[in-house]
Design a protein around this motif. Sequence first.
Motif: not given
Length: 355
Positions: A199-201, A209-217, A260-268, A306-311
């Motif tokens: 959701d953050v991503a 905007g136009d800087r991204v052609e496509r985003y796949t999750i 893009v790995i916008p995780s709130r937490w990760e083990g590895f 969790e900071d979409s502006a900085e991301l």
Amino acid sequence: MPLVIHVVPAPDGGGAERLVRELTERLPGHGVQAQAIYYRNPRGVELSEGESSLGLRSVRGLGAWRRLRGALRERGVGDGTCVVHAHLTWPLYHLALLRREIGGPMVFTEHSTHNRRRENPWFRPVERVVYRRYDRLVAISEGTREALAGWLVDEDLSARIVTIENGSRMLPLVQREPRPSGAARLISVGSLSPQKGFDVALRAIGALGDRVERYTIVGEGPERGRLESLVKELGLQGKVRLPGYCDDVASYLHEADLGVIPSRWEGFGLVAVEALSTGLPLVASDVPGLRGVVADCEATILTPPEDSAELENRLRYAIEHLVGRDNVSGAARSRAERFTIDAMVARYAEFYRSL
């Protein structure tokens, strides 16, 4: 030859399941016999000779515990000659109840720096009792080890923790060219869950905007409906793809320019290693576990979770300075090769023999 029996809810899903399958397949080559017991196999994954499913509908409750108990008895567990290795929550608790019957060494691997149980401090005394049933505790990263020790706050249990970093398959390396349009193709891989921060991503992608052609999750999970609603709210229907679960993500990674790995937490951060192995640059959350994999790598940029502006800012910088650069591709592959499956399996084989 020592025998290790892994217990995990299913053969597919995430890093824990993949680790079990890799160990079951490869440990015999290191002089350690290995088997895997799964509670269920909902997607009908083809299992090898050393793997079996209990065929359960649910992993919860005493019914699952009884079926697991019977399966272990069928394998002769109880004479102290094998190692029983638990992964994830329900095996952790079910096998703790079987401590006396198992008799031999018991191991639990901690796969994350966070879980819902730790949100309630009153649960800590219960967790201490459960973890004390295990002879050794394995953490998949230093960040995971620190988080577990910080949760348990017990010197004896902390002394039982050993760190064995995850290993990842190395996917084919591809050379990515700069995008003539200046718009990049972005990708994220992971379960559609709050942990992953997609959701953050999406909010950052909307602002780019136009800087991204496509985003796949690439992934599936309980947050699909919420994410689809957010895509519509942000007007990103023509730009965002949600193709669902895919066991082989190489083709998706190869067609992308930036991960893009916008995780709130990760083990590895297994996804990070796989992406880097293809030469893909990354923008990733600065969280324990994941930080230890990607920090100080020329091909990665860390960003606050969790900071979409900085991301948005750091994605913009990555699109301008990392995408399509030869030195970036080489740095990404070089970092990934620190975390090979062969090195991980060798560490586990040595660890099991020490028990």
